[in-house]
Enzyme design. Structure first.
Site, PDB file in Angstrom:
ATOM      1  N   LYS A  58       0.352  94.025  59.689  1.00 49.32           N
ATOM      2  CA  LYS A  58       0.247  93.036  58.626  1.00 49.32           C
ATOM      3  C   LYS A  58       0.038  91.502  59.380  1.00 49.32           C
ATOM      4  O   LYS A  58       0.390  91.554  60.481  1.00 49.32           O
ATOM      5  CB  LYS A  58       1.448  93.012  57.705  1.00 49.32           C
ATOM      6  CG  LYS A  58       2.751  93.058  58.541  1.00 49.32           C
ATOM      7  CD  LYS A  58       3.326  91.956  58.551  1.00 49.32           C
ATOM      8  CE  LYS A  58       3.203  90.818  59.549  1.00 49.32           C
ATOM      9  NZ  LYS A  58       4.161  89.857  59.810  1.00 49.32           N
ATOM     10  N   HIS A 109       6.919  96.819  58.725  1.00 52.09           N
ATOM     11  CA  HIS A 109       8.149  97.401  59.489  1.00 52.09           C
ATOM     12  C   HIS A 109       9.485  97.063  58.694  1.00 52.09           C
ATOM     13  O   HIS A 109      10.468  97.901  58.996  1.00 52.09           O
ATOM     14  CB  HIS A 109       8.299  96.600  60.736  1.00 52.09           C
ATOM     15  CG  HIS A 109       8.929  95.284  60.842  1.00 52.09           C
ATOM     16  ND1 HIS A 109       8.240  94.069  60.709  1.00 52.09           N
ATOM     17  CD2 HIS A 109      10.315  94.935  61.117  1.00 52.09           C
ATOM     18  CE1 HIS A 109       9.161  93.049  61.023  1.00 52.09           C
ATOM     19  NE2 HIS A 109      10.332  93.693  60.986  1.00 52.09           N
ATOM     20  N   LYS A 121      12.971 100.091  58.437  1.00 51.59           N
ATOM     21  CA  LYS A 121      14.486  99.512  58.644  1.00 51.59           C
ATOM     22  C   LYS A 121      15.362 100.585  57.890  1.00 51.59           C
ATOM     23  O   LYS A 121      15.163 100.943  57.007  1.00 51.59           O
ATOM     24  CB  LYS A 121      14.758  98.184  58.234  1.00 51.59           C
ATOM     25  CG  LYS A 121      14.105  97.017  59.078  1.00 51.59           C
ATOM     26  CD  LYS A 121      14.592  95.519  58.471  1.00 51.59           C
ATOM     27  CE  LYS A 121      13.914  94.575  59.065  1.00 51.59           C
ATOM     28  NZ  LYS A 121      14.258  94.072  60.488  1.00 51.59           N
ATOM     29  N   ASP A 153       2.621  85.616  56.079  1.00 50.60           N
ATOM     30  CA  ASP A 153       3.505  86.278  57.235  1.00 50.60           C
ATOM     31  C   ASP A 153       4.603  87.465  56.688  1.00 50.60           C
ATOM     32  O   ASP A 153       4.948  88.259  57.238  1.00 50.60           O
ATOM     33  CB  ASP A 153       4.038  85.261  58.041  1.00 50.60           C
ATOM     34  CG  ASP A 153       4.783  86.026  59.353  1.00 50.60           C
ATOM     35  OD1 ASP A 153       4.327  87.064  59.977  1.00 50.60           O
ATOM     36  OD2 ASP A 153       5.627  85.169  59.964  1.00 50.60           O
ATOM     37  N   HIS A 171       6.360  91.843  53.731  1.00 48.20           N
ATOM     38  CA  HIS A 171       8.001  92.433  53.719  1.00 48.20           C
ATOM     39  C   HIS A 171       8.581  92.262  52.223  1.00 48.20           C
ATOM     40  O   HIS A 171       9.238  93.191  51.840  1.00 48.20           O
ATOM     41  CB  HIS A 171       8.556  91.900  54.876  1.00 48.20           C
ATOM     42  CG  HIS A 171       8.098  91.906  56.089  1.00 48.20           C
ATOM     43  ND1 HIS A 171       7.400  92.983  56.629  1.00 48.20           N
ATOM     44  CD2 HIS A 171       7.995  91.095  57.234  1.00 48.20           C
ATOM     45  CE1 HIS A 171       6.857  92.859  57.865  1.00 48.20           C
ATOM     46  NE2 HIS A 171       6.912  91.627  58.306  1.00 48.20           N
ATOM     47  N   LYS A 181      11.113  79.734  58.410  1.00 50.42           N
ATOM     48  CA  LYS A 181      11.716  79.451  59.824  1.00 50.42           C
ATOM     49  C   LYS A 181      12.677  78.250  59.749  1.00 50.42           C
ATOM     50  O   LYS A 181      12.594  77.620  59.240  1.00 50.42           O
ATOM     51  CB  LYS A 181      10.552  79.339  60.649  1.00 50.42           C
ATOM     52  CG  LYS A 181       9.354  80.399  60.567  1.00 50.42           C
ATOM     53  CD  LYS A 181       9.743  81.656  61.173  1.00 50.42           C
ATOM     54  CE  LYS A 181       8.707  82.738  61.098  1.00 50.42           C
ATOM     55  NZ  LYS A 181       9.215  84.103  61.085  1.00 50.42           N
TER      56      LYS A 181
HETATM   57  C1  BG6 Z   1       7.305  89.665  61.452  1.00 51.64           C
HETATM   58  C2  BG6 Z   1       6.940  88.521  61.224  1.00 51.64           C
HETATM   59  O1  BG6 Z   1       6.567  90.561  60.603  1.00 51.64           O
HETATM   60  O2  BG6 Z   1       8.685  90.034  60.760  1.00 51.64           O
HETATM   61  C3  BG6 Z   1       7.799  87.261  61.789  1.00 51.64           C
HETATM   62  O3  BG6 Z   1       5.564  88.267  61.662  1.00 51.64           O
HETATM   63  C4  BG6 Z   1       9.406  87.468  61.606  1.00 51.64           C
HETATM   64  O4  BG6 Z   1       7.430  85.985  61.412  1.00 51.64           O
HETATM   65  C5  BG6 Z   1       9.735  88.974  61.631  1.00 51.64           C
HETATM   66  O5  BG6 Z   1      10.186  86.732  62.405  1.00 51.64           O
HETATM   67  C6  BG6 Z   1      11.064  89.335  61.018  1.00 51.64           C
HETATM   68  O6  BG6 Z   1      11.333  90.544  61.249  1.00 51.64           O
HETATM   69  P1  BG6 Z   1      12.827  91.233  61.707  1.00 51.64           P
HETATM   70  O7  BG6 Z   1      12.806  92.652  61.928  1.00 51.64           O
HETATM   71  O8  BG6 Z   1      13.214  90.272  62.804  1.00 51.64           O
HETATM   72  O9  BG6 Z   1      13.752  90.839  60.436  1.00 51.64           O
END
Ligand code: BG6
Length: 496
Positions: free
Chosen positions: A163, A193, A197, A250, A255, A341
């Site tokens: 993604k 992803h 989880k 992003d 997500h 962020k």
């Molecule tokens: C990623 C984003 O897909 O997911 C990142 O590109 C983000 O910006 C990350 O920090 C967060 O994933 P996780 O698994 O660390 O919560």
């Protein structure tokens, strides 16, 4: 010889038994092999999978635009694993992994890539499959898919696409057209992803394996929902990717919306990819287009000073928004989403606020309502926790009420050691031909369609101080409710 019948050799799905001997040998081709995701997650994840007993016989070909020799790539991979793998690296495990790890630069074109894959395949004991992992920005995806076609690496292959899938509806459609012109739909695995989880899948178990909550999982009992994923990370090392992407593309369109679908969908008819995908798709079809007056975009102070970021950048490093699912179950229930962020703390929660009782016999000074409504909170962090808060009587005379909670954490199951990191789980699923936790082309296009009002007409970014909780506008967005984070009361400690 293998125990798999010859006629089954390249059947599109293999039963997800977790037994690696049922899987075909694989050559994994990792595009973007020297990038941030490969370094933090994919190389350490492949190392762990390769000695976990879950991985079939496997060779890995890393590729990227950088010109590295084998030794340089091995050095890069080892330092990535040392920094990001869970636990210490056992020398024998690394040695075994290193022998399977090859590198070819993409600048040498499709023939060199085909040649490297061919050599890797010669090292397998029998004919195998190929898994192409595209860990690359959306703008590079088309060219790589075409390269795979030119290199004749489509047969016996599956392709995992990272993604964000496209950057808007038009680019997602055109990417889907290119991908489907070369690969058949069942070869394509669009990864998100968050769905890999453990805690996200536990939402499905929690909702549909129990009779307790589903009857109240609707607008009659639920007041509002928050999906809140603040991160402490800043974007310094990823500025070139991030500047053209921003928090909405992003994190939200990928997500957060996917997690929202698990939270909001109707019970699937069975635990198989099509049923789950159908129900998620219905959620997305019922969602209302994003209303730009219900969006706060933020940017942390100092972001524009990062090399590679425009002096007047309007890229959001923070976004909060309200969205609605206009169906019988959810009409009128606001879903508040927030992520960004360089915020005050890192967390990944879904918080469900229940409606308050219609009438209270408790006097105003008893503490009733003083700590907000009852909440069910899922913590999607790796330690995966769950909490149900409620008012209860404070011991002693009179009737004072305190906010109490029932809490559960993954480590209490005694199976913590078995948890697969999200990418490990999803790479394994793709090798097994299991699409359940991957996203469908239709869903992605629908989500871009819903996002169009925001992408076409984004409100200006508001600045926020690093390590805060975002710009001031976030409170008006959710009023009269309040953001759960930062928590008023922390999670209970493991041994409390
Ligand atoms: C990623 C984003 O897909 O997911 C990142 O590109 C983000 O910006 C990350 O920090 C967060 O994933 P996780 O698994 O660390 O919560």
């Amino acid at each position: 010889m293998s125990s798999v019948a010859e006629s089954d050799l390249f059947a599109s799905t293999e039963p997800p038994t977790g037994d690696p001997t049922r899987l075909h040998p694989h050559v994994i081709v990792l595009f973007g092999a020297t990038g941030d995701l490969a370094r933090r997650k994919l190389l350490p994840g492949l190392l762990r999978l390769s000695h976990s007993g879950l991985m079939p016989e496997c060779q890995i070909v890393g590729t990227s635009l950088e010109e590295l020799d084998q030794l340089q790539f091995h050095t890069f991979a080892l330092s990535a694993c040392k920094e990001f793998a869970r636990g210490d690296i056992v020398a024998d495990h690394w040695e075994e992994f290193r022998e399977r790890l090859h590198y070819v630069s993409q600048v040498h074109g499709p023939e060199s890539l085909a040649d490297a894959v061919w050599h890797a395949e010669q090292r397998l004991s029998r004919a195998g499959r190929r898994l192409h992992y595209l860990s690359i920005p959306p703008t590079a995806a088309k060219a790589v898919v075409e390269t795979l076609g030119q290199a004749n690496l489509v047969e016996r292959s599956r392709i995992i696409m990272e993604k964000p899938f496209g950057t808007d509806l038009a680019s997602a459609k055109s990417l889907n057209d290119v991908v489907h012109g070369i690969f058949s739909p069942d070869q394509v695995y669009r990864i998100d992803h968050f769905l890999g989880k453990e805690a996200a899948q536990n939402i499905l178990a929690f909702r549909f394996a129990n009779g307790l909550f589903e009857p109240i999982w609707n607008r009659n009992h639920i007041d509002h929902v928050q999906i809140d994923v603040p991160e402490t990370l800043s974007v310094d090392s990823r500025a070139s990717f991030y500047e053209g992407t921003g928090a909405f593309r992003d994190m939200v369109v990928t997500h957060l919306f996917q997690v929202l679908a698990f939270m909001a969908m109707e019970p699937p008819t069975s635990l198989e990819p099509r049923s789950i995908s159908e129900e998620k798709n219905k959620v997305f079809r019922s969602m209302l287009p994003i209303d730009v007056t219900q969006v706060v975009r933020g940017q942390y102070e100092g972001y524009r000073a990062i090399p590679g970021v425009a002096e007047d950048s309007q890229t959001e490093t923070f976004v909060a928004l309200k969205c609605e699912i206009d169906n019988w179950r959810w009409a009128g229930v606001p879903f508040y989403l927030r992520t960004g962020k360089n915020l005050g703390d890192g967390a990944r929660i879904i918080s469900i606020a229940f409606r308050e009782p219609p009438k209270s016999m408790f006097p105003a000074n008893s503490g009733i309502g003083a700590h907000g409504p009852d909440h069910l909170t899922f913590d999607l962090a790796d330690s995966s926790k769950l909490s149900l808060s409620f008012y209860g009587k404070r011991p002693g005379p009179g009737m004072q009420l305190d906010k109490l909670s029932l809490q559960f954490a993954l480590h209490e199951t005694g199976h913590e050691i078995d948890v697969l990191e999200a990418y490990e789980r999803l790479i394994h699923d793709a090798m097994s031909g299991d699409h359940t936790l991957f996203t469908a082309a239709d869903d992605i296009e629908r989500l871009w369609e819903l996002s169009a009002p925001l992408l076409e007409n984004p409100p200006d970014v508001e600045l926020y101080p690093p390590r805060s909780w975002g710009p001031p506008g976030i409170h008006d967005l959710i009023a009269p409710d309040a953001w759960r984070l930062p928590f008023e009361r922390g999670w209970r400690k493991a041994d409390a």
